[in-house]
Design a protein around this motif. Structure first.
Motif, PDB file in Angstrom:
ATOM      1  N   TYR A  90       3.420   7.691 112.183  1.00 35.98           N
ATOM      2  CA  TYR A  90       4.121   6.862 113.162  1.00 35.98           C
ATOM      3  C   TYR A  90       3.636   7.171 114.577  1.00 35.98           C
ATOM      4  O   TYR A  90       3.562   6.272 115.432  1.00 35.98           O
ATOM      5  N   ILE A  93       0.622   5.229 115.165  1.00 40.02           N
ATOM      6  CA  ILE A  93       0.919   3.826 115.468  1.00 40.02           C
ATOM      7  C   ILE A  93       1.308   3.672 116.930  1.00 40.02           C
ATOM      8  O   ILE A  93       0.887   2.715 117.605  1.00 40.02           O
ATOM      9  N   VAL A 307       4.056   4.176 103.364  1.00 33.49           N
ATOM     10  CA  VAL A 307       3.292   4.394 104.595  1.00 33.49           C
ATOM     11  C   VAL A 307       1.779   4.373 104.361  1.00 33.49           C
ATOM     12  O   VAL A 307       1.005   4.372 105.322  1.00 33.49           O
ATOM     13  N   SER A 310      -0.572   2.105 106.246  1.00 33.84           N
ATOM     14  CA  SER A 310      -0.684   2.411 107.679  1.00 33.84           C
ATOM     15  C   SER A 310      -1.905   3.282 107.941  1.00 33.84           C
ATOM     16  O   SER A 310      -2.582   3.139 108.966  1.00 33.84           O
ATOM     17  N   HIS A 314      -5.930   2.159 109.876  1.00 32.50           N
ATOM     18  CA  HIS A 314      -6.716   2.816 110.926  1.00 32.50           C
ATOM     19  C   HIS A 314      -8.188   2.893 110.548  1.00 32.50           C
ATOM     20  O   HIS A 314      -9.074   2.623 111.375  1.00 32.50           O
ATOM     21  N   ARG A 352       6.594  -3.568 102.752  1.00 34.01           N
ATOM     22  CA  ARG A 352       5.366  -3.124 102.084  1.00 34.01           C
ATOM     23  C   ARG A 352       4.745  -4.205 101.211  1.00 34.01           C
ATOM     24  O   ARG A 352       3.528  -4.212 100.993  1.00 34.01           O
ATOM     25  N   SER A 369       6.121   0.101 108.031  1.00 33.54           N
ATOM     26  CA  SER A 369       5.177   0.624 109.022  1.00 33.54           C
ATOM     27  C   SER A 369       3.799  -0.015 109.012  1.00 33.54           C
ATOM     28  O   SER A 369       3.172  -0.186 110.063  1.00 33.54           O
ATOM     29  N   SER A 370       3.285  -0.382 107.845  1.00 37.07           N
ATOM     30  CA  SER A 370       1.863  -0.750 107.774  1.00 37.07           C
ATOM     31  C   SER A 370       1.541  -2.046 108.497  1.00 37.07           C
ATOM     32  O   SER A 370       0.507  -2.160 109.164  1.00 37.07           O
ATOM     33  N   ALA A 373       1.207  -1.231 112.081  1.00 37.56           N
ATOM     34  CA  ALA A 373      -0.053  -0.545 112.360  1.00 37.56           C
ATOM     35  C   ALA A 373      -1.208  -1.532 112.436  1.00 37.56           C
ATOM     36  O   ALA A 373      -2.012  -1.495 113.389  1.00 37.56           O
TER      37      ALA A 373
END
Length: 383
Positions: A90, A93, A307, A310, A314, A352, A369-370, A373
Motif C-alpha cells: 500500500y 501505491i 493484493v 498490485s 508495478h 479483485r 488494492s490492485s 495500483a
C-alpha cells in the motif's frame, strides 16, 4: 501463484467521449466518496480518466486508511489493521500516486505511512521475531524503503532498507546450495523471497553503486532461473523444497517479481537474456493465466492474496515503460477499464474480480488494492 492472461486487444477510439457526473449523491454506507470528478460507468469503448484515477485512490483511502495508525485497515468494517507485508505494498501505491501528481499532500502521505509502520512494527527493528517472522515480509518493506529514499532522499529510509536487506541476507541465504529461504525455519525457498531479493539488491545497487548488491542480485536470479523458472514457457514456480521438484502454482506476484528482477538486471547489464526471461514471464501471465477475454485472475478469496496483482502492476509497468515492451499495453488497459467499470459506484472501490460488479458489503483492502495500483501507474489514454 498467478494465472496468465489470454490477450484480447480492444482498440480504443481515438476520440473517446468522456462523461462526467455533475451531481451524484448515493448513500450506501456510513462513509461516502464524492464521485463528482469520476466518469460514469464505462462502456466497452471508453477508458478511465485522470479524474477516475484520483477518485479511485481517494475512495481506497476513505474506506481503508486509518489516519491515526497511519496504516491501512484490512477491510471496510475498519476493525483491524491489514497484514504487515501488505502495508508495504500500500505504501508503494501511495508512492505511485505521488509520482503521478507531484502533490505535497501525497508526499505527506508517503512520510506518514513510514511513520505508521515505524510505530506499529517496533521502529523497523528487523531482529524482532515477533513482528517479523517470515523473510519476505521484511523484503517487501526493504524494497519500499529503497523506493521511498529514491523519491525523497530521506537518509533514514535508506538506512532502514540497507539494514533490512543485510538482516535477511544474513539468515535467509543458503551459501551451500544457493537461493533464499522463505521462513525462519528454512523449510523451503519460495519465489516470493527470491525474486524480491533480486529487486531489493538492484534498487540498492542503483542507489549506492556498490557492486556487491549487483553480484548478489545475479547470484539469486541465477538460482531462481535454475530452480523456479520454466524456461520453455515463462511459468514461475511458487516454491522449491529440498530436492523435490519445483512446486508450480500460478500467482501474479511471482510472475511480476520475476519480470521486475529480469528487467532491472537487463537495464544494469544490457544482457538480452534477462529481457527474454521477462517477456516469457509476461507472455505466460497474459496467455495462460488470464481468462478468454484477457482479464487477470481474481486471486484472494477473502485472504491476503487479493493484493498480488498490485505487485504485478508495478513490474509489468516497468517492462512496458522502461524496457519498451509496448505489446502488453492494450492488455493492461483492458484490465484497468474492466476493474473500474465494475467498481462499487456508491463507494468508488474496486474488487479483485475485474469481471464482476464489486460486492456492496464488506470488502477487503487486499481485494480493492490492485485496480488502484494499476490506475496510479498507467497514464490514462486521454485526459
Amino acid at each position: 501463484m498467478n494465472r496468465i492472461v489470454k490477450k484480447s486487444l480492444i482498440k480504443y477510439s481515438v476520440g473517446i467521449i468522456l462523461l462526467y457526473i455533475t451531481v451524484c449523491s448515493i448513500a450506501c454506507s456510513e462513509k461516502m466518496v464524492d464521485p463528482m470528478a469520476a466518469s460514469l460507468s464505462l462502456t466497452e469503448e471508453q477508458s478511465y480518466t485522470a479524474a477516475d484515477a484520483t477518485a479511485a485512490f481517494n475512495a481506497f483511502n476513505t474506506y481503508y486508511y486509518n489516519p491515526t495508525a497511519k496504516l491501512y485497515y484490512s477491510n471496510t468494517d475498519q476493525d483491524d489493521i491489514g497484514a504487515i507485508w501488505t502495508q508495504a505494498i500500500y505504501w508503494d501505491i501511495a508512492m505511485h500516486r505521488y509520482i503521478r501528481t507531484g502533490d505535497e499532500v501525497d508526499l505527506s502521505l508517503v512520510h506518514d505511512i513510514y511513520q505508521g509502520g515505524y510505530d506499529q512494527y517496533d521502529g523497523y527493528n528487523w531482529e524482532n521475531t515477533t513482528e517479523w517472522f517470515i523473510y519476505d515480509d521484511i523484503m517487501w518493506w526493504v524494497i519500499a524503503l529503497a523506493r521511498a529514499y529514491e523519491l525523497t532522499e530521506n537518509p533514514v529510509y535508506l538506512e532502514k532498507s540497507i539494514s533490512g536487506f543485510a538482516r535477511v541476507w544474513r539468515d535467509s541465504y543458503d551459501p551451500v546450495d544457493g537461493g533464499m529461504y522463505w521462513s525462519f525455519d528454512h523449510t523451503g525457498k519460495n519465489a516470493c523471497i527470491n525474486y524480491p531479493t533480486v529487486i531489493a539488491a538492484m534498487r540498492l545497487y542503483h542507489i549506492t553503486g556498490e557492486v556487491d548488491y549487483l553480484d548478489k542480485a545475479k547470484d539469486i536470479y541465477a538460482w531462481s532461473k535454475e530452480n523456479l523458472f520454466n524456461n520453455s514457457n515463462g511459468q514461475v514456480a511458487d516454491h522449491k523444497i529440498g530436492d523435490n521438484p519445483p512446486g508450480y502454482e500460478d500467482y501474479t506476484y511471482n510472475q511480476g517479481t520475476c519480470i521486475g528482477a529480469a528487467v532491472m538486471l537487463y537495464q544494469a547489464t544490457d544482457s538480452s537474456a534477462y529481457l527474454d526471461d521477462a517477456v516469457k514471464a509476461a507472455d505466460y501471465t497474459k496467455n495462460e493465466m488470464s481468462d478468454a477475454s484477457g482479464i487477470l485472475p481474481a486471486e484472494g478469496d477473502w485472504n491476503e492474496q487479493g493484493v498480488l496483482k498490485s505487485i504485478f502492476a508495478h513490474y509489468i509497468h516497468l517492462l512496458i515503460e522502461e524496457a519498451d515492451q509496448d505489446q502488453y499495453r492494450a492488455w493492461i488497459y483492458d484490465n484497468i477499464n474492466s476493474a473500474w467499470r465494475n467498481r462499487d459506484t456508491a463507494r468508488g472501490i474496486m474488487h479483485r474480480d475485474y469481471t464482476a460488479p464489486c460486492p456492496t458489503g464488506v470488502v477487503q483492502s487486499y481485494e480493492s488494492s490492485s485496480g488502484v495500483a494499476f490506475m496510479q501507474l498507467f497514464d490514462p489514454l486521454t485526459e
